[in-house]
Write a protein that holds these residues in place. Sequence first.
Motif, PDB file in Angstrom:
ATOM      1  N   TYR A 100      11.569 -28.894 -45.137  1.00 48.47           N
ATOM      2  CA  TYR A 100      10.594 -27.823 -45.357  1.00 48.47           C
ATOM      3  C   TYR A 100      10.818 -27.159 -46.712  1.00 48.47           C
TER       4      TYR A 100
ATOM      5  N   ILE B 110      16.908 -29.461 -36.310  1.00 55.35           N
ATOM      6  CA  ILE B 110      16.462 -28.188 -36.879  1.00 55.35           C
ATOM      7  C   ILE B 110      16.942 -28.050 -38.326  1.00 55.35           C
ATOM      8  N   PHE B 111      18.190 -28.438 -38.577  1.00 56.51           N
ATOM      9  CA  PHE B 111      18.690 -28.338 -39.951  1.00 56.51           C
ATOM     10  C   PHE B 111      17.955 -29.316 -40.873  1.00 56.51           C
TER      11      PHE B 111
ATOM     12  N   SER C 224      24.381 -26.541 -45.933  1.00 51.80           N
ATOM     13  CA  SER C 224      24.437 -26.317 -44.482  1.00 51.80           C
ATOM     14  C   SER C 224      24.246 -27.616 -43.721  1.00 51.80           C
TER      15      SER C 224
ATOM     16  N   VAL D 272      14.862 -30.397 -40.447  1.00 50.04           N
ATOM     17  CA  VAL D 272      13.520 -29.833 -40.659  1.00 50.04           C
ATOM     18  C   VAL D 272      13.577 -28.767 -41.748  1.00 50.04           C
ATOM     19  N   ALA D 273      14.596 -27.907 -41.672  1.00 47.78           N
ATOM     20  CA  ALA D 273      14.715 -26.854 -42.685  1.00 47.78           C
ATOM     21  C   ALA D 273      14.899 -27.475 -44.061  1.00 47.78           C
TER      22      ALA D 273
ATOM     23  N   PHE E 114      11.280 -21.807 -35.353  1.00 47.44           N
ATOM     24  CA  PHE E 114      12.550 -22.138 -34.713  1.00 47.44           C
ATOM     25  C   PHE E 114      12.754 -21.300 -33.463  1.00 47.44           C
TER      26      PHE E 114
ATOM     27  N   SER F 150      19.560 -25.450 -28.183  1.00 47.17           N
ATOM     28  CA  SER F 150      20.137 -25.962 -29.428  1.00 47.17           C
ATOM     29  C   SER F 150      19.381 -25.487 -30.671  1.00 47.17           C
TER      30      SER F 150
ATOM     31  N   PHE G 251      17.877 -19.041 -46.070  1.00 48.56           N
ATOM     32  CA  PHE G 251      16.956 -19.656 -45.106  1.00 48.56           C
ATOM     33  C   PHE G 251      15.763 -18.755 -44.813  1.00 48.56           C
TER      34      PHE G 251
ATOM     35  N   ALA H  91      20.992 -23.392 -33.664  1.00 50.49           N
ATOM     36  CA  ALA H  91      20.890 -23.776 -35.072  1.00 50.49           C
ATOM     37  C   ALA H  91      20.314 -22.623 -35.895  1.00 50.49           C
TER      38      ALA H  91
ATOM     39  N   THR I  19      20.115 -25.278 -48.074  1.00 49.13           N
ATOM     40  CA  THR I  19      19.856 -26.301 -47.059  1.00 49.13           C
ATOM     41  C   THR I  19      20.808 -27.477 -47.214  1.00 49.13           C
TER      42      THR I  19
ATOM     43  N   ALA J  81      19.507 -32.070 -31.308  1.00 44.67           N
ATOM     44  CA  ALA J  81      18.492 -31.025 -31.495  1.00 44.67           C
ATOM     45  C   ALA J  81      18.925 -30.061 -32.600  1.00 44.67           C
ATOM     46  N   ILE J  82      20.221 -29.725 -32.641  1.00 40.14           N
ATOM     47  CA  ILE J  82      20.707 -28.828 -33.694  1.00 40.14           C
ATOM     48  C   ILE J  82      20.502 -29.479 -35.057  1.00 40.14           C
TER      49      ILE J  82
ATOM     50  N   MET K 118      21.969 -20.433 -38.992  1.00 35.99           N
ATOM     51  CA  MET K 118      21.324 -20.186 -40.283  1.00 35.99           C
ATOM     52  C   MET K 118      21.304 -18.689 -40.598  1.00 35.99           C
TER      53      MET K 118
ATOM     54  N   LEU L  92       9.229 -19.835 -40.776  1.00 38.23           N
ATOM     55  CA  LEU L  92      10.133 -20.874 -40.278  1.00 38.23           C
ATOM     56  C   LEU L  92      10.987 -20.332 -39.130  1.00 38.23           C
TER      57      LEU L  92
END
Lengths: 335, 563, 197
Positions: free
Chosen positions: C45, C38-39, C135, C41-42, B265, B231, B250, B235, C132, C34-35, B239, B261
Motif C-alpha cells: 500500500y 497485514i504487514f 517492520s 499489505v501495508a 486493518f 491476527s 504507518f 499486526a 514498512t 494472517a499477521i 504497527m 489503512l
Amino acid sequence: MHQVWFSLPAQSLSGNGSGSTSIFAPAGSPAHSIFDLSMLVLAICTAIFLTVGGLLLYVLVRYRHRANDANAAQEPPQIYGSTQIELSWTVIPILIVVMLFLATARIIFATQDHPRPADALDVTVIGHQFWWEYRYPQLGIVTANELHVPVSDPHHPTPTYLTMSSADTDHSFWVPRLAGKTDLIPNRINTMWIDPQSAGLYLGQCAQYCGTQHAKMLLRVYADSPADFAAWVASQQRPAVEDPSVAAGLAVFQHNACISCHTVAGTVATGRFGPDLTHLASRDTIASGSVPNTPANLRAFVQDPANFKPGALMPPMHLNDHDLDAVTAYLMSLK
Amino acid sequence: MATQATPNLSQPAGSEHTAPRRIWVEVLHDWVTTVDHKKIGLMYIGYALVFLVIAGFEALLMRVQLSLPNNHFVSPQVFNQLFTMHGTTMVFFVGMPILFGFGNYLIPLMIGARDMAFPRLNAFSFWISAFGGLLLYFSYLGASGLSGAGSAPDVGWWAYAPLTARAFSPGHSTDYWTLAILLSGIGTIGTAVNIVATTICMRCPGMKLNRMPLLVWLYLVMSCLVFVTISPLTAAQIMLMLDRYLGSHFFDTQAGGSAVLWMHFFWIFGHPEVYVLVLPAFGFANEIIPVFSRKAIFGYPAMVAASVGIGFISLSVWAHHMFTVGMTSGANTFFTLATMAISVPTGIKIFNWLATLWGGKIHFTASMMFAIGFLFQFLIAGLTGIMLSVAPFDWQLGGSYFVVAHFHYVLVGAILFMLFSAFYYWFPKMSGRMLSEKLGKWHFWLFLIGFHVTFDLMHIPGLEGMPRRIYTYEADRGWMMWNMAISCGAVIQTVATLLFVYNMIWSYFKGPVAGPDPWDAWTLEWSTTSPPPQYNFAETPTVESRRPLWDLKHPLDPDSHYE
Amino acid sequence: MSTAAVIPHTTTEPWVLPARGIVGMACLITAESAIFIIFIVAYLYYLGKSITGPTPSILEIPIFTSICLFSSSATVHFAVSALHAGRRAATSLWLAATVLLGGIFLGGTAHEWYQLIYRDGLTIRTNLFGTTFYSLVGLHASHVIVGLIMLSLTLIFSLTGHLTEKHTGRLEVLSLYWHFVDAVWVVVFTVVYLLGR
C-alpha cells in the motif's frame, strides 16, 4: 426545556421541532432519496419481522408443554430435517436480498456519481479539533462554523459541492436533513454535495469521534434565498471593519497570542490554527455553534473557553477585566 | 466481586485440613497452578463476570451523564474514557473470556475427552489474557501517575488513527490500551489453537465430525475465525506500537501515512469479531433449544454449513463499517452485497431453530425463556443489520445511536441473553446445584423489560440525528425524553443482573442438588457426575450418533438409525 | 437419573485422529500468516508513497543468503528423516547444517541493515519505505531468530543424546515451523526485492 419534555414522539420524529435533525424530515435530494430507500427497507424488514416473529409466537403457544396432557411424559416425534423446506428458506431470502441490493445499488450510484452542474458552488470544508473551517475558492471567502449555501430550486438545481479534509483527526460532516454523513480524514480528500430545497437553518454535528470536545463540534448550515446569499457573500468579501472606537481592543488583540492562531483580514493577525475572525460578529453563534454570539458569551469564552467547551484547544487568555472588555468590544465590531 | 465469584463456582475446599489459613493458601495454589480445563474454564467465567460488573458500571455512569442535556455529572475527558473502557472491556475482557470459559469447560466434556489438547498452553492463555485486563485497568493508576485523575485510554474502542498518534494522545494511556489488547490477543490465539486441536485430535471413539455436538462445531468455526481476525488486529497493534515508540509512520498522516489503512486493518478484525462472539451463542442455542423442545435439532448438516458459511462471508464484509469514509461507489456496492449475503445463512439458522420448536413440547424453564428472548432479539438485530447494510441508509445511520442500539441488540439481546440461558442450563453441571427457577424467571422478565426499554428506544435518537460518543447534547434536539427513558432501562437491567448474581451465590450453597442429568439431555457432558470428576469420564465413552444419551434412553429407537 | 449414565462400550472401526502437535502448529501458522499478510499489505500500500528519503531501488537482492535459507528447509527435512530412521549422528549433522544456514541468512540481514542505515541513511523513521521495509523484514527476521533458538536447543539435545526416535513427532512440528519461515521468505523476497524494487 419544557418544550422538550412535552414534545410528542411523533412530532419529534417527523422533525417539526425547531432544532430537528431527524433523518425522516428530508430537505435535500440526497436525504430525500435515502428517505425513500429507507422506507422500502423498513417496509421489507417489518414484513419479515411480522412473518417470522408471528410464526415464532404461534409455535411457542401451540407447542408448549402441557403438564396435564395424557401423553405429557412421552417425547414428541423426532424430525431431523427436510431438504425441500430448508431449500425454500434459503432461496426466498436470497431473492429478497437480490431485490434489496438492486434498489440500494441504484441509490448509491445516483448519489455518489451524480453529474455536477457547471455552476455548482464549491466549498472546501476542513475539520479541526473542534470546529469547522469553510473556504469558498470561487468567492474568496473564509469563514468558520456557519456554512452559508444558496437554496437549490429543484427545477434549476444549484447544489453545493463540499471538498472535505481534516487538519488533525477524523471528523464527519452530518446534517441529517440534507444528506448522509461523509468523513473528513487527514491526508485524504472526500467530496459530497448538498442542495437544500427550502430556505432555513439546518443543524447537525460532527459524527466521528475526534477528541475531547467531539460533542460540541456542532454544524449549522444556512440555506439562503438567492438575494440573501448574494448579500451574505458581499458582506463577507468586504475587509474587516476598522472602527476607531475599539482601537484599544484591537491593541489588546494584536499584543496577545490571539494573532498566532486567528486571522482578521487586513491586520497582522494571520494565524490559521483557529477560526477566521474577520466577520465574527456576523455569526449567530460562537464556540462551533455551542452558544449564541452575545457580548457576554464572547467575553466568557475569551476569558476561558472551558466555560463552554472544556477541552477546546484555545487556552484561557488570562486577561484583566479591562482588556477583556476591550477585546470583546473589538471582536463584536467585526461585522 | 473478584473474591466472590471464583470460590463461589469452585468445588468446596477439602475438609481434611484444619488450619484455615493453610486451606486458603492451598486452594489458591490449586487454582493458580491448575491446568484442568474445567477450572480454567471457571476462572475464565469468573474473571469475565468481574469485568462485566465493572464495564456495566461504566455504562451506568454514562447513562447518568446522558439522561439530561448539557449535564455536568462527568467531564468530557472522563466520559470519553468511560466509553473507551466500556467497549474495550466488554469485547476483549468480558465477551471473549466468558465464551472461552464455557468452551473450555464444555468442549472436552462434550467430545468425551479427558482434557484440552494442550493443558499448559490453556493455562498460559488464560493468565496472559487476565494480565491484559489488569493492565488495561492499571492505566487508571499508571498512565499519568496517581497525582492526576488517572488517565485511562480515551480513543474509543476502535482507536481511529491519527487520534492514537503521539501528537493527539500524549502520555501512556494509549500504550496501555494497545498492550492490553496485544496480550489478550495472544491469549485468544492460544486458546483458539487449543480448541481446534482439541476438537480435531481429542474426540472419543465414534465421535466423527458429523456427530459432533453443534456447540463444538460452532466453537471450531469461531476458533478458525480467530486466527484470521485477531491476527490482523495484533499486526495493526504492533504497527501502532512501532509508530508510538520507534517513530515509524504507518498511521502518521503528517508523513504520508494513512488513517484509512488503520480502519481497514481494524475492521478486518472488528467485523468478524462480532461473529467470533455470536457463533458460540448460536452454539448454546443449538444445545438448549432442542433439549427444552424435546426434539432433535432440525437440519444438522444445514446448521453446520450455515455456520461455516457465516465464517467465510464474515471475512468479506468489514468495510460496511466504512461506508462514510469516501470509498468509491463500486466498493460501497460490493460491501453492501456481501453484508446482505450474510443474512442468508443467518436466516437459515433462525428458521431451523423455528423448525426445531415446531412440533415439540416446549418447556419454559428460565434457560429456555432466555433462549426464546435470544431468538426474538436476534431476529430484530438481524433486521436492523440489514438496514445498516444498505449503504445510503448507513450514510445517515452509521456512527449514530441507531448503530449503538443495533450492536447492543446483538451483544446484549442475543449474546448476553444466550449466555444467561447457558448459565441456567450448565450451572448445575458446573456446581452440582440447580439455580433457582423462581429467581431465574424474575431475572428474565426484569432483564427483558430493562433491555427493551433501553435498546428499543435507543434506535430513536439515532434516527433523530444523535451521534454516538458525545458526552452531552443540545437541549433543542428533542433527544432528552428518549435518553431519560434509556437511562431508566439501564437501571432496571442493573437490578436484574444483581438478582442473577444473588441467585448464583444463593443457589451455590442452598440450591437443590442437580444430579448428573437434570434436564434429561442428550450430550455426553450429562453422562458424568455434576460437577464432573477431575478425569471427566471413568471410562472413555464411545458414541454412535449425535445424541449418545438419547440412544441410551431409547434403545429401541436410537438416533443412529436416522443419521 | 440419580446416577451418572454409563455409555456402553461398543466395538467400532479403528479410531485414529491426527497428531495434536501438527494440528496445533498448522493453526499457529495460519494465525502467523494472517499477521504477515497485514504487514505485506501495508508494504504494498505504501510502495512509492514516501514523501522524502531513499526508495526501494537502493536494495540489493540477497541471492546468496536467500539460497541458504531455502536450502535449510531441505536440511531440516533430512534431520527429521534421519531421526525417524534412528540415525542420531546424521540428525545432529543435519540440524547443525540447518542452524548454520539460518545463521548465515540472519548475518546477511544484519549486514544489509547495517549498510542501509549507515550507507544510505535509511531508518524506520526516515520515511514510509523505511517504516514498512524494516517492520516486514524485521518481523520475518524475528521469526528466524525464534526458529534458530529452537533449532539450536534441539541440536544441543541431539548432541547430548537426549533426542531419540520417540521425539520424531516433535521435531517434525519444529520443522513445520521452519518450513513456514522459509515459505514466508519466498513471499517477502518476491514482494520486497523482485516486485517492489
